[in-house]
Design a protein around this motif. Structure first.
Motif, mmCIF file in Angstrom:
data_model
loop_
_atom_site.group_PDB
_atom_site.id
_atom_site.type_symbol
_atom_site.label_atom_id
_atom_site.label_comp_id
_atom_site.label_asym_id
_atom_site.label_seq_id
_atom_site.Cartn_x
_atom_site.Cartn_y
_atom_site.Cartn_z
ATOM 1 N N PHE A 27 0.836 -1.198 0.000
ATOM 2 C CA PHE A 27 0.000 0.000 0.000
ATOM 3 C C PHE A 27 0.874 1.252 0.000
ATOM 4 O O PHE A 27 1.903 1.304 0.670
ATOM 5 N N GLU A 28 0.452 2.271 -0.734
ATOM 6 C CA GLU A 28 1.210 3.513 -0.824
ATOM 7 C C GLU A 28 0.270 4.701 -0.634
ATOM 8 O O GLU A 28 -0.824 4.738 -1.202
ATOM 9 N N PHE A 29 0.707 5.664 0.171
ATOM 10 C CA PHE A 29 -0.088 6.864 0.422
ATOM 11 C C PHE A 29 0.825 8.082 0.438
ATOM 12 O O PHE A 29 1.899 8.060 1.042
ATOM 13 N N LEU A 30 0.401 9.138 -0.264
ATOM 14 C CA LEU A 30 1.148 10.388 -0.266
ATOM 15 C C LEU A 30 0.206 11.543 0.051
ATOM 16 O O LEU A 30 -0.919 11.603 -0.478
ATOM 17 N N GLN A 64 -2.583 11.031 -2.709
ATOM 18 C CA GLN A 64 -2.405 9.989 -3.719
ATOM 19 C C GLN A 64 -2.409 8.642 -3.003
ATOM 20 O O GLN A 64 -1.608 8.417 -2.101
ATOM 21 N N ILE A 65 -3.327 7.787 -3.408
ATOM 22 C CA ILE A 65 -3.537 6.523 -2.710
ATOM 23 C C ILE A 65 -3.524 5.385 -3.714
ATOM 24 O O ILE A 65 -4.170 5.470 -4.762
ATOM 25 N N GLY A 66 -2.785 4.321 -3.415
ATOM 26 C CA GLY A 66 -2.751 3.190 -4.331
ATOM 27 C C GLY A 66 -1.843 2.079 -3.855
ATOM 28 O O GLY A 66 -1.689 1.851 -2.652
ATOM 29 N N TYR A 67 -1.202 1.432 -4.801
ATOM 30 C CA TYR A 67 -0.408 0.235 -4.506
ATOM 31 C C TYR A 67 0.844 0.240 -5.373
ATOM 32 O O TYR A 67 0.795 0.562 -6.570
ATOM 33 N N MET A 68 1.987 -0.085 -4.752
ATOM 34 C CA MET A 68 3.226 -0.219 -5.495
ATOM 35 C C MET A 68 3.566 -1.690 -5.684
ATOM 36 O O MET A 68 3.560 -2.464 -4.724
ATOM 37 N N SER A 78 3.959 2.063 -9.365
ATOM 38 C CA SER A 78 2.838 2.443 -8.497
ATOM 39 C C SER A 78 1.636 2.822 -9.350
ATOM 40 O O SER A 78 1.772 3.505 -10.364
ATOM 41 N N VAL A 79 0.473 2.377 -8.926
ATOM 42 C CA VAL A 79 -0.787 2.794 -9.541
ATOM 43 C C VAL A 79 -1.536 3.577 -8.473
ATOM 44 O O VAL A 79 -1.975 3.010 -7.470
ATOM 45 N N LYS A 124 -10.440 17.908 -7.221
ATOM 46 C CA LYS A 124 -9.527 17.282 -8.171
ATOM 47 C C LYS A 124 -9.594 15.767 -8.061
ATOM 48 O O LYS A 124 -9.525 15.210 -6.967
ATOM 49 N N LEU A 125 -9.691 15.095 -9.204
ATOM 50 C CA LEU A 125 -9.799 13.635 -9.226
ATOM 51 C C LEU A 125 -9.027 13.114 -10.431
ATOM 52 O O LEU A 125 -9.269 13.543 -11.566
ATOM 53 N N GLY A 126 -8.082 12.195 -10.197
ATOM 54 C CA GLY A 126 -7.278 11.706 -11.314
ATOM 55 C C GLY A 126 -6.583 10.392 -11.025
ATOM 56 O O GLY A 126 -6.786 9.770 -9.976
ATOM 57 N N LEU A 127 -5.758 9.986 -11.970
ATOM 58 C CA LEU A 127 -4.974 8.749 -11.891
ATOM 59 C C LEU A 127 -3.532 9.088 -12.233
ATOM 60 O O LEU A 127 -3.263 9.782 -13.227
ATOM 61 N N LEU A 128 -2.588 8.584 -11.409
ATOM 62 C CA LEU A 128 -1.179 8.930 -11.601
ATOM 63 C C LEU A 128 -0.280 7.705 -11.421
ATOM 64 O O LEU A 128 0.218 7.453 -10.320
ATOM 65 N N PRO A 129 -0.052 6.930 -12.472
ATOM 66 C CA PRO A 129 0.931 5.839 -12.391
ATOM 67 C C PRO A 129 2.345 6.413 -12.241
ATOM 68 O O PRO A 129 2.664 7.459 -12.818
ATOM 69 N N LYS A 130 3.192 5.706 -11.480
ATOM 70 C CA LYS A 130 4.566 6.162 -11.262
ATOM 71 C C LYS A 130 5.548 5.006 -11.437
ATOM 72 O O LYS A 130 5.244 3.864 -11.109
ATOM 73 N N PHE A 131 6.719 5.359 -11.933
ATOM 74 C CA PHE A 131 7.830 4.414 -12.046
ATOM 75 C C PHE A 131 8.845 4.780 -10.966
ATOM 76 O O PHE A 131 9.396 5.880 -10.966
ATOM 77 N N ASN A 132 9.056 3.856 -10.029
ATOM 78 C CA ASN A 132 9.908 4.101 -8.875
ATOM 79 C C ASN A 132 11.278 3.455 -9.058
ATOM 80 O O ASN A 132 11.371 2.267 -9.403
#
Length: 243
Positions: A27-30, A64-68, A78-79, A124-132
């Motif tokens: 789980f990932e939270f920012l 930003q809430i999701g899963y890495m 991360s999604v 504000k509502l969106g989707l932010l994939p990340k490459f860690n």
């Protein structure tokens, strides 16, 4: 019997490798603050009416809430869903639309020195994939590419004429925005670059830069409006596994 043992051993090794590969997943939270400046790019219809793009600005508070998912040691994907509050400003200056002669001369002079400001308070509502990318130890880098929508819930339209020192301010409610603009939401896209400094294996701070583009509101009948391009800084708190 030997084949069964071999088969079970293969499964066990596969599970062990899989557990190792995804040990950092989780789980990932920012929680993040961001803000920046940019420029407004008016629509063709706005340019035809002598509207020039001015300065744009934005600031937001978001989560930003999701899963890495750990792909391998030192690299994860991360999604993340993004939601929060956004404040946005778009400015225009209005040039001469005539030669100042005839019955419209007074209006032309006033337009020459006019400006227009639009402010919006949005959800504000969106989707932010990340490459860690992990650098080992306490350091890491994340590159994000995403987008979404900003839904204005209130705003303000301010017009001013420098020549006559007249400023007119019109507050905008959600219903006003829906009636006056089409579309009545602001689409956005952004690219983010974040440096992470971890205090523990799961807690850290991020310091970053973003490049963003807004697809701004347009007036329904005239199509007057514009888009914006912004560059800004972001600072946040991160809870989640390291890459």
């Amino acid at each position: 019997m030997k084949k069964i043992k071999k088969f079970l051993l293969t499964i066990a090794m596969t599970m062990a490798l899989g557990t190792s590969a995804f040990a950092a997943s989780g789980f990932e939270f920012l929680f993040q603050l961001a803000g920046g400046l940019g420029v407004v790019i008016p629509t063709k219809e706005a340019k035809d009416l002598k509207y020039n793009g001015g300065v744009s600005a934005d600031a937001d508070i978001s989560a930003q809430i999701g899963y890495m998912i750990s792909v391998k040691d030192g690299f994860g994907i991360s999604v993340l869903g993004e939601l929060g509050y956004s404040w946005d400003m778009y400015s225009y200056s209005i040039g001469v639309v005539g030669d100042g002669s005839g019955s419209s001369g007074g209006l032309d002079v006033q337009l020459k020195e006019s400006s227009l400001l639009l402010y919006f308070h949005s959800f504000k509502l969106g989707l932010l994939p990340k490459f860690n990318i992990g650098f080992g130890g306490r350091h890491g880098l994340a590159i994000g590419i995403g987008g979404g929508v900003k839904i204005p819930i209130a705003g303000e339209l301010m017009s001013s004429s420098g020549g006559n020192a007249i400023t007119v301010s019109t507050p905008l409610k959600r219903q006003d925005i829906t009636d006056f603009f089409s579309p009545s939401v602001i689409g956005y896209m952004k690219v983010t670059f974040d440096y992470y400094l971890f205090f523990t294996d799961n807690i850290g701070m991020n310091f970053g830069l973003y490049l963003g583009g807004d697809f701004g509101l347009k007036q329904k009948e005239t199509k007057i409006g514009g888009d914006a391009f912004d560059i800004g800084l972001q600072l946040g708190f991160r809870f989640g596994p390291k890459a």
